[in-house]
Design an enzyme around this catalytic site. Structure first.
Site, PDB file in Angstrom:
ATOM      1  N   HIS A   1      59.644  67.987  33.113  1.00  0.00           N
ATOM      2  CA  HIS A   1      59.065  66.644  33.070  1.00  0.00           C
ATOM      3  C   HIS A   1      59.163  66.063  31.662  1.00  0.00           C
ATOM      4  O   HIS A   1      59.497  64.888  31.483  1.00  0.00           O
ATOM      5  CB  HIS A   1      57.604  66.690  33.519  1.00  0.00           C
ATOM      6  CG  HIS A   1      57.424  67.166  34.927  1.00  0.00           C
ATOM      7  ND1 HIS A   1      56.867  66.373  35.919  1.00  0.00           N
ATOM      8  CD2 HIS A   1      57.704  68.362  35.524  1.00  0.00           C
ATOM      9  CE1 HIS A   1      56.823  67.058  37.051  1.00  0.00           C
ATOM     10  NE2 HIS A   1      57.316  68.265  36.835  1.00  0.00           N
TER      11      HIS A   1
ATOM     12  N   ASP B   1      54.079  60.056  34.023  1.00  0.00           N
ATOM     13  CA  ASP B   1      54.354  61.006  35.083  1.00  0.00           C
ATOM     14  C   ASP B   1      53.245  60.893  36.121  1.00  0.00           C
ATOM     15  O   ASP B   1      52.070  60.721  35.787  1.00  0.00           O
ATOM     16  CB  ASP B   1      54.393  62.435  34.511  1.00  0.00           C
ATOM     17  CG  ASP B   1      55.035  63.424  35.469  1.00  0.00           C
ATOM     18  OD1 ASP B   1      54.451  63.659  36.549  1.00  0.00           O
ATOM     19  OD2 ASP B   1      56.095  63.969  35.140  1.00  0.00           O
TER      20      ASP B   1
ATOM     21  N   GLN C   1      72.334  73.646  28.221  1.00  0.00           N
ATOM     22  CA  GLN C   1      72.771  73.598  29.616  1.00  0.00           C
ATOM     23  C   GLN C   1      73.673  72.405  29.918  1.00  0.00           C
ATOM     24  O   GLN C   1      74.687  72.544  30.614  1.00  0.00           O
ATOM     25  CB  GLN C   1      71.544  73.571  30.537  1.00  0.00           C
ATOM     26  CG  GLN C   1      71.893  73.506  32.015  1.00  0.00           C
ATOM     27  CD  GLN C   1      70.708  73.819  32.879  1.00  0.00           C
ATOM     28  OE1 GLN C   1      70.270  74.956  32.928  1.00  0.00           O
ATOM     29  NE2 GLN C   1      70.165  72.820  33.564  1.00  0.00           N
TER      30      GLN C   1
ATOM     31  N   HIS D   1      68.019  77.331  40.338  1.00  0.00           N
ATOM     32  CA  HIS D   1      66.755  77.231  41.062  1.00  0.00           C
ATOM     33  C   HIS D   1      66.573  75.851  41.690  1.00  0.00           C
ATOM     34  O   HIS D   1      65.646  75.644  42.465  1.00  0.00           O
ATOM     35  CB  HIS D   1      65.596  77.513  40.110  1.00  0.00           C
ATOM     36  CG  HIS D   1      65.503  76.527  38.982  1.00  0.00           C
ATOM     37  ND1 HIS D   1      66.567  76.266  38.137  1.00  0.00           N
ATOM     38  CD2 HIS D   1      64.497  75.722  38.561  1.00  0.00           C
ATOM     39  CE1 HIS D   1      66.205  75.360  37.241  1.00  0.00           C
ATOM     40  NE2 HIS D   1      64.961  75.015  37.478  1.00  0.00           N
TER      41      HIS D   1
ATOM     42  N   SER E   1      67.936  70.312  36.308  1.00  0.00           N
ATOM     43  CA  SER E   1      69.171  71.078  36.480  1.00  0.00           C
ATOM     44  C   SER E   1      70.054  70.459  37.552  1.00  0.00           C
ATOM     45  O   SER E   1      71.288  70.375  37.388  1.00  0.00           O
ATOM     46  CB  SER E   1      68.850  72.526  36.837  1.00  0.00           C
ATOM     47  OG  SER E   1      68.222  73.186  35.756  1.00  0.00           O
TER      48      SER E   1
END
Length: 463
Positions: free
Chosen positions: A18, A123, A341, A356, A361
């Site tokens: 987040h 959020d 990543q 996951h 991702s």
């Protein structure tokens, strides 16, 4: 474009995924000359800044961090042998975030008289923190939803009792998702419930997703009036769609990228399960055996899950089978630290991502056109995995969710890798993923659907 007397205040949730998304959104909005104020604890702001990748945060003068001290909280270590993979050890840090309410409200009291309009992007899991926006006439709040529109709509649909939809295909896809109670523990459900009463003060909803592939579900959300408003902006991908290649950045490239430079196109599987999951020794052993038997080159990020405070206490080391790293030398790379990543996924040698299916991702992989071997663990991940494998058809499942409490065997790991990397079905999946990535990246260009969504939101808040 001038900011026209508007300031944006970002209030991210304290989990890494987040934090990362709203930091990336800050970069996008700051390019419109909008001053961005980010509210967080000293610890979590430091974490977000340390881990951001794909762009240089020090070049964004419009982004300012407000770092508030919050009370100490007890945060147990991750338990790799827990019966479920939900990061219950982080719940104390989640609950401690309510302590940001008072300093956030004080910041609004300071900004409001000096600014024509204050835009609060929070959020959805920080709704309780920002609830005092109603005290200020020139403050507007917009709820940020950190998952795909498919997943976010699934929560609304589930809350309404899973009714039949006119769109039969979408209905059948939604019926494949597990119920929420099977994905998160009761105390986290209670935490979610403490934040859902935000309909009275939200002026719209922001999603880190793209209409290129999620447009149908954005339309569903608009009809449902999520959070009391039918205004929806799909402004993703928030993450950069190309990698920073300036001279200073390239000179500091991570070891994984230098290793990838020596590998063939689409020849490497990238393996990472995010920041909230710790695997058992038995599961690590099965993955290691499966990777070796697959014969595929790989990069495996093997780390403990984040603690509530990642800077406190020594990081524990997960153990591999004895001799494994020596046996795979030249064929595989095990990384025990934070890895870049986005850059790994953007590299031409990366041909698949065992993931996951956390939404950060997933979006990074979609953006870079990399197909996914889906291994969801908890929360929104199984629903994101359904989107990836059943709806978009750009990935394969390691196995059905119904069996996810069981050990994933080395043969399941090996077979899923071979299915994606060796078989014709995998080539078709890779081609779909590559095409989708191209379309998503084009959506960020002038005239593209995402670019227009961002322009629409900026025009709305600066009206």
């Amino acid at each position: 474009m001038m900011n026209n007397g508007v300031v944006v205040v970002m209030v991210p949730f304290v989990a890494q995924g987040h934090l990362n998304q709203l930091l990336h959104l800050s970069r996008l909005l700051s390019s419109y000359n909008l001053p961005i104020q980010i509210v967080g604890s000293t610890t979590h702001n430091r974490q977000a800044k340390l881990r951001v990748h794909g762009w240089n945060r020090t070049t964004n003068a419009n982004i300012h961090f407000h770092e508030f001290t919050t009370p100490e909280f007890e945060s147990p270590l991750p338990n790799p042998n827990a019966s479920t993979k939900f990061p219950s050890h982080l719940i104390p840090s989640f609950k401690a975030s309510i302590n940001l309410r008072e300093p956030f409200t004080n910041l609004l009291a300071e900004l409001s008289p000096k600014t024509r309009r204050v835009i609060v992007v929070h959020d959805i899991l920080m709704s309780s923190v920002v609830q005092d926006v109603v005290l200020f006439e020139n403050v507007e709040a917009y709820a940020f939803h950190s998952a795909s529109a498919f997943t976010t709509f699934s929560y609304v649909w589930e809350e309404k009792g899973r009714p039949k939809l006119d769109d039969v295909e979408s209905y059948m896809q939604l019926t494949n998702i597990p119920i929420l109670q099977d994905l998160v523990p009761l105390d986290f459900l209670e935490f979610i419930m403490s934040h859902i009463d935000c309909k009275s003060f939200n002026s719209g909803n922001i999603h880190d997703t793209c209409k290129v592939f999620d447009g149908k579900f954005i339309e569903f959300l608009s009809k449902e009036g999520l959070s009391g408003s039918n205004k929806q902006w799909a402004m993703g991908p928030f993450n950069p769609v190309s990698v920073n290649k300036d001279e200073e950045y390239v000179s500091k490239r991570h070891e994984t990228l230098k290793w990838l430079d020596k590998q063939g196109q689409d020849s490497v599987i990238y393996v990472s399960f995010g920041t909230t999951t710790t695997l058992s020794e038995e599961q690590i052993r099965e993955i290691a055996i499966g990777l070796e038997k697959s014969g595929q080159k790989f990069i495996w990020v093997l780390r403990y899950a984040d603690k509530g405070d990642i800077f406190k206490d020594e990081v524990r080391r997960l153990e591999l089978p004895q001799g494994f790293e020596e046996q795979v030398e030249g064929k595989g790379l095990v990384v025990r630290e934070w890895a870049p990543q986005l850059e790994i996924l953007a590299h031409s040698a990366t041909g698949g991502f065992m993931s996951h299916c956390g939404w950060n991702s997933s979006m990074e992989s979609i953006t870079m056109g990399v197909p996914i071997i889906a291994w969801p663990m908890h929360s929104d991940q199984p629903r994101n995995a359904t989107l990836i494998t059943d709806v978009l058809k750009i990935g394969v499942m390691v196995r059905d969710w119904e069996s996810m409490s069981e050990l994933v065997t080395s043969s399941s790991v090996e077979n899923s890798i071979r299915k994606l990397m060796d078989y014709e079905e995998g080539n078709e999946i890779r081609n779909r993923a590559r095409k989708l990535g191209e379309d998503v990246r084009k959506s960020m260009e002038e005239g593209g659907v995402t670019h227009m969504e961002i322009e629409s939101f900026v025009a709305h808040i600066t009206r």
